[in-house]
Design an enzyme around this catalytic site. Structure first.
Site, mmCIF file in Angstrom:
data_model
loop_
_atom_site.group_PDB
_atom_site.id
_atom_site.type_symbol
_atom_site.label_atom_id
_atom_site.label_comp_id
_atom_site.label_asym_id
_atom_site.label_seq_id
_atom_site.Cartn_x
_atom_site.Cartn_y
_atom_site.Cartn_z
ATOM 1 N N LYS A 191 0.822 -1.214 0.000
ATOM 2 C CA LYS A 191 0.000 0.000 0.000
ATOM 3 C C LYS A 191 0.859 1.268 0.000
ATOM 4 O O LYS A 191 0.404 2.325 -0.424
ATOM 5 C CB LYS A 191 -0.973 -0.017 1.161
ATOM 6 C CG LYS A 191 -2.081 -1.048 0.920
ATOM 7 C CD LYS A 191 -3.178 -1.006 1.940
ATOM 8 C CE LYS A 191 -4.272 -2.007 1.579
ATOM 9 N NZ LYS A 191 -3.810 -3.398 1.693
HETATM 10 C C1 LIG Z 1 -4.381 -4.496 1.040
HETATM 11 C C2 LIG Z 1 -3.535 -5.708 0.900
HETATM 12 C C3 LIG Z 1 -3.840 -6.721 -0.054
HETATM 13 C C4 LIG Z 1 -5.059 -6.665 -0.954
HETATM 14 O O1 LIG Z 1 -5.026 -5.630 -1.882
HETATM 15 P P1 LIG Z 1 -6.358 -5.132 -2.582
HETATM 16 O O2 LIG Z 1 -5.964 -3.982 -3.417
HETATM 17 O O3 LIG Z 1 -7.288 -4.747 -1.452
HETATM 18 O O4 LIG Z 1 -6.888 -6.270 -3.356
HETATM 19 C C5 LIG Z 1 -2.974 -7.786 -0.159
HETATM 20 N N1 LIG Z 1 -1.889 -7.903 0.655
HETATM 21 C C6 LIG Z 1 -1.580 -6.975 1.577
HETATM 22 C C7 LIG Z 1 -0.392 -7.177 2.441
HETATM 23 C C8 LIG Z 1 -2.385 -5.840 1.735
HETATM 24 O O5 LIG Z 1 -2.067 -4.913 2.661
#
Ligand SMILES: *Cc1c(COP(=O)(O)O)cnc(C)c1O
Length: 462
Positions: free
Chosen positions: A110
């Site tokens: 993120k």
């Molecule tokens: C948020 C997240 C995901 C999923 O991503 P999306 O965009 O919500 O599908 C996968 N792995 C981690 C570690 C995350 O923080």
């Protein structure tokens, strides 16, 4: 490039307006009027750029209203906070390519989007002479990426609620050791659901919302999707250089359909992705959708990959718009039906269209642990539980007829318990976590009471 809403009642926004609006005013999600299509020659050229230059080139296609020098500066500052010189390096272990997206300040993918979004907000607020107070609730994992995105930024304060003593030690430390004066960690005496309810209630008080310029950094902001398109191109450039391949698979651990939607946009732009492999944990609404055309809400289960413990995928509506032949009225009707019934049905023609772009698998706890253990035994590489879900799906579903890149979305040190269970070892502690327990902390413990939170926000708003 202009932006419009998937529900058809917002049109003609500039990129800047789309970023500031976040969720469209008609309840839909914002999309660009046209997705630029690149030639194979263009894709080849992009594949040779370093990460910040590639990000600048891709973003330029969607952001005509920001001068190039400014955009370049925003991009460079956003990715300077990553500890790896390649930003998102591609590593190769036993025939599996892993794109490491976890070298940002909070060790999860993120950061790729939120580092940029924080800088964009600061840039746009300054230009407009405005301020913003960001309010959000976290179950532990995503709060820190939002905090690091805006810490130290001008004209922005951020208030993040987390359930007191109900987040992991690492998660709590990652949030509360950010002591910039514009960051307010609020540990509420209650649950994550209380936090979410309070945030909803505060945003629902429209006079309060406008008096304090409340904003959000949730996963539906178009700028987040845009930032994530970049690393699909980066991965292809690197894997093509190594193998000479003409196309590839990408396996994406999925919760909100945000990351994988960015992959879908990259595919529409002409990136030769043979199939997008959608990998979920036991919360498998998206895998059921791809495999059986069954998009129906179930109860949220707790898993080893908590950042994917989601049933309603907030970015899914963007994909529906394309699946429904860009018919905004049909999207609006479908979302209304879904709000009433908790399910959506699809025609055979639509299901065939899904199958042309996606494969999917739901991976359970035992399979996740077995994948971490087996992969470590075979290669010495430690996967985090989210990334392991993607690697398992890649192994089961990719045809062996093209390389497969697995997106590694978190550093294993963020999830030491399952890693220890699966491998008998502790993951290595990366620099951002070294000595974190001795750092200064700032956090306010507060009742899970909407009135008290409002009072706190009003008192500390920028
Ligand atoms: C948020 C997240 C995901 C999923 O991503 P999306 O965009 O919500 O599908 C996968 N792995 C981690 C570690 C995350 O923080």
């Amino acid at each position: 490039m202009k932006y419009f809403s998937t529900r058809g009642n917002v049109h003609g926004l500039s990129f800047k307006d789309a970023v500031m609006m976040g969720l469209a005013d008609d309840g839909g999600l914002l999309l660009p009027e046209a997705i630029p299509v690149l030639t194979p020659g263009d894709v080849e050229v992009l594949g040779h750029l370093d990460y910040p230059e590639l990000a600048f080139q891709i973003l330029s296609l969607f952001t005509e209203d920001i001068p190039s020098v400014d955009l370049k500066d925003l991009v460079e500052r956003s990715y300077a906070s990553f500890t790896h010189p390649e930003v998102t390096p591609l590593v190769h272990r036993n025939g599996v390519y892993i794109l490491e997206l976890f070298h940002g300040p909070t060790l999860a993918f993120k950061d790729v989007a939120l580092q940029l979004l924080g800088n964009l907000f600061e840039y746009l607020l300054k230009e407009r002479g405005e301020k913003m107070n960001i309010l959000g609730a976290t179950s532990g994992d995503t709060g820190s990426a939002a905090i690091y995105g805006v810490s130290g930024k001008e004209n922005i304060n951020i208030f993040i609620l987390h359930p007191h003593r109900r987040v992991s030690a690492i998660q709590e430390l990652q949030m509360t050791t950010v002591t910039d004066p514009n960051v307010f960690n609020l540990a509420i005496r209650g649950t994550f659901d209380d936090g979410q309810r309070i945030v909803k209630e505060v945003f629902g008080d429209l006079p309060f919302k406008s008096a304090h310029s409340l904003g959000a950094v949730n996963s539906i902001n178009w700028a987040r999707v845009l930032a994530q398109i970049v690393y699909y191109f980066y991965a292809y450039g690197r894997v093509r250089r190594e193998t000479g391949c003409r196309d590839f698979y990408v396996s994406v651990p999925t919760g909100n359909f945000g990351d994988i939607f960015a992959g879908y946009v990259a595919k529409r732009m002409g990136l030769p992705i043979r199939k997008l492999i959608l990998a979920t944990n036991e919360n498998n609404i998206l895998a059921r959708f791809v495999r059986d055309g069954d998009y129906s809400i179930g109860a949220v289960a707790e898993t080893l990959s908590p950042s994917m413990d989601i049933q309603v995928a907030s970015n899914f509506e963007r994909y529906l718009f394309y699946l429904f032949d860009q018919d905004a009225e049909k999207v609006a009707r479908a979302m209304k039906d879904f709000a009433g019934t908790g399910r959506l049905a699809f025609t055979n023609q639509e299901r065939a269209r899904v199958a042309a772009d996606f494969l999917a698998l739901s991976v359970d706890k035992d399979q996740t642990l077995a994948t971490i253990g087996d992969f470590h035994a075979a290669t010495g590489y430690i996967l985090d539980p989210h990334s392991a879900v993607g690697v398992k799906a890649a192994k089961d579903l990719s045809g062996g007829d093209a390389p497969v890149v697995c997106l590694a979305t978190a550093h294993p040190a963020k999830f030491p318990e399952p890693v220890r269970r699966a491998t008998g070892r502790d993951p290595e502690i990366p620099p951002p976590l070294a000595g974190i327990e001795t750092r200064e902390r700032r956090c306010e413990i507060i009742d899970a009471d909407t009135a008290k939170i409002k009072e706190y926000v009003a008192k500390h708003a920028v």
